[in-house]
Design an enzyme around this catalytic site. Structure first.
Site, PDB file in Angstrom:
ATOM      1  N   LEU A 147       0.717  -1.270  -0.029  1.00  0.00           N
ATOM      2  CA  LEU A 147      -0.133  -0.145   0.021  1.00  0.00           C
ATOM      3  C   LEU A 147       1.064   1.111  -0.091  1.00  0.00           C
ATOM      4  O   LEU A 147       1.883   1.265   0.493  1.00  0.00           O
ATOM      5  CB  LEU A 147      -0.965  -0.005   1.363  1.00  0.00           C
ATOM      6  CG  LEU A 147      -2.069  -0.953   1.384  1.00  0.00           C
ATOM      7  CD1 LEU A 147      -2.806  -0.711   2.734  1.00  0.00           C
ATOM      8  CD2 LEU A 147      -2.877  -0.981   0.215  1.00  0.00           C
ATOM      9  N   ASP A 148       0.555   2.231  -0.660  1.00  0.00           N
ATOM     10  CA  ASP A 148       1.236   3.493  -0.764  1.00  0.00           C
ATOM     11  C   ASP A 148       1.425   4.039   0.797  1.00  0.00           C
ATOM     12  O   ASP A 148       0.507   3.745   1.568  1.00  0.00           O
ATOM     13  CB  ASP A 148       0.610   4.581  -1.570  1.00  0.00           C
ATOM     14  CG  ASP A 148       0.758   4.316  -3.235  1.00  0.00           C
ATOM     15  OD1 ASP A 148       1.372   3.524  -3.387  1.00  0.00           O
ATOM     16  OD2 ASP A 148      -0.015   4.760  -3.985  1.00  0.00           O
ATOM     17  N   ARG A 149       2.401   4.812   0.930  1.00  0.00           N
ATOM     18  CA  ARG A 149       2.798   5.344   2.246  1.00  0.00           C
ATOM     19  C   ARG A 149       1.630   6.202   2.815  1.00  0.00           C
ATOM     20  O   ARG A 149       1.295   5.987   4.001  1.00  0.00           O
ATOM     21  CB  ARG A 149       3.997   6.295   2.487  1.00  0.00           C
ATOM     22  CG  ARG A 149       4.144   7.037   3.472  1.00  0.00           C
ATOM     23  CD  ARG A 149       5.631   7.718   3.438  1.00  0.00           C
ATOM     24  NE  ARG A 149       6.105   8.241   4.871  1.00  0.00           N
ATOM     25  CZ  ARG A 149       7.330   8.458   5.110  1.00  0.00           C
ATOM     26  NH1 ARG A 149       8.333   8.192   4.246  1.00  0.00           N
ATOM     27  NH2 ARG A 149       7.536   8.808   6.323  1.00  0.00           N
ATOM     28  N   THR A 151      -1.777   5.753   2.048  1.00  0.00           N
ATOM     29  CA  THR A 151      -2.713   4.948   2.171  1.00  0.00           C
ATOM     30  C   THR A 151      -2.920   4.276   3.337  1.00  0.00           C
ATOM     31  O   THR A 151      -2.013   3.564   3.718  1.00  0.00           O
ATOM     32  CB  THR A 151      -2.950   4.002   0.876  1.00  0.00           C
ATOM     33  OG1 THR A 151      -2.731   4.881  -0.396  1.00  0.00           O
ATOM     34  CG2 THR A 151      -4.102   3.129   0.769  1.00  0.00           C
ATOM     35  N   ARG A 249      -5.164   6.247  -7.914  1.00  0.00           N
ATOM     36  CA  ARG A 249      -4.978   7.682  -7.853  1.00  0.00           C
ATOM     37  C   ARG A 249      -4.959   8.130  -9.451  1.00  0.00           C
ATOM     38  O   ARG A 249      -5.508   9.195  -9.665  1.00  0.00           O
ATOM     39  CB  ARG A 249      -3.464   7.856  -7.180  1.00  0.00           C
ATOM     40  CG  ARG A 249      -3.701   7.226  -5.787  1.00  0.00           C
ATOM     41  CD  ARG A 249      -2.232   7.123  -5.182  1.00  0.00           C
ATOM     42  NE  ARG A 249      -1.754   8.386  -5.083  1.00  0.00           N
ATOM     43  CZ  ARG A 249      -0.466   8.557  -4.765  1.00  0.00           C
ATOM     44  NH1 ARG A 249       0.332   7.534  -4.071  1.00  0.00           N
ATOM     45  NH2 ARG A 249       0.260   9.956  -4.686  1.00  0.00           N
TER      46      ARG A 249
END
Length: 320
Positions: A147-149, A151, A249
């Site tokens: 997961l993105d930082r 998120t 995104r």
């Protein structure tokens, strides 16, 4: 501390690889076994042939197989064990509070925004390093996905190699149902839309990694469903059918309604306006995962509730 005063790990170890470490890269195996030893030193002892597999020299990329015998030489540790095992208190609290589920094969964590899933780029410890330091007795802990930082939400960590392989198969074959919540800038007029827009990894002039919609890219599909309209935003549910980098995104921005707080693909003026209202992070949350248990085959489902700070902000948005 000079070299002679550094603590010396035990003499030569001969370790037989079990199913839990089958197909694991040699460097990752050694990093787990030699806690506190810098990665550069591990690479050096492999390159010099001090580490052997079945009495032969191998590269750090070598994939271990069940039954392999790994020779691990005595290694001096530059860091004190307690320094190597240090986990910031905030991250420690997150990992202890955020455990949604755990069994012998894997665990599901409610990852908070602001923490990378792994260290790097100036960050000493991400979620996976923190877990390994908190559980030094664990022989195997690996991220199943990322997961993105910025998120938050459901993140799976495998505890067995067999579970990792099976979960990777489920992800690859689109047998893991993922549902995200996101707040989009502006009013999105559609109730539902399937976005099929191929994505290409690119690099901006400043060196920042970007993903763009391009026919030269890889196929990417996201289903968007509108949940609630507000005066200046739209709460949506996003279900990605593929797992491309920054997929939701970029697809949201391509629709003309980027995610609120997305500094990479969003609109600076819009983000500033929402920041003044209290939005301090990107509004993207991995709410739900549903799939077959990797060891039993039974259907399972996990849900991470929307973080309280995001829910409170939503409660103060003016509905249409």
């Amino acid at each position: 501390m000079n070299k002679d005063s550094e603590p010396l790990l035990p003499t030569v170890q001969l370790v037989e690889i079990t199913e839990d470490n089958n197909d694991q890269r040699l460097d990752n195996f050694l990093l787990t076994r030699l806690k506190g030893v810098p990665k550069s030193r591990i690479y050096r002892i492999v390159r010099k042939g001090e580490v052997r597999v079945n009495k032969g020299r191998v590269d750090v990329n070598y994939r271990l197989m069940t039954g392999d015998i790994v020779r691990i030489p005595p290694v001096r540790v530059a860091e004190k064990a307690e320094q190597a095992a240090f986990v910031p208190q905030a991250l420690r609290d997150v990992l202890q509070r955020g455990l949604l589920y755990e069994d012998e094969g894997f665990m599901v964590i409610d990852k908070p925004a602001g923490y990378p899933v792994h260290g790097g780029s100036g960050v000493d410890a991400g979620i996976i390093e923190g877990l390994r330091r908190l559980r030094p007795e664990a022989t195997f802990l690996e991220l199943v996905h990322r997961l993105d930082r910025d998120t938050s939400g459901c993140l799976i960590v495998a505890k067995k190699r067999s579970a990792l392989r099976r979960l990777h198969e489920l992800f690859r074959d689109d047998h893991i149902h993922k549902t995200y919540l996101a707040l989009l800038a502006g009013q999105w007029a559609r109730k539902k839309m399937v976005v099929n827009a191929p994505l290409l990894k690119n690099v901006s002039k400043g060196g920042e990694r970007m993903v763009v919609v391009s026919q030269a890219g890889k196929a990417a599909e996201t289903v968007f469903r509108r949940l609630k309209l507000f005066k200046n935003a739209t709460l949506i549910e996003a279900t990605p059918k593929t797992g491309r980098t920054h997929q939701i995104r970029v697809h949201a921005a391509w629709l003309g309604h980027p995610i609120v707080g997305d500094e990479r693909y969003g609109l600076a003026e819009v983000n500033k306006a929402f920041h003044r209202k209290g939005y301090k992070r990107m509004f993207l949350h991995a709410r739900e995962l549903a799939f077959e248990h990797p060891l039993t085959g039974k259907p399972i489902r996990f849900e991470a509730p929307l973080p309280p700070q995001l829910q409170e902000l939503l409660d103060h948005e003016e509905p249409v």
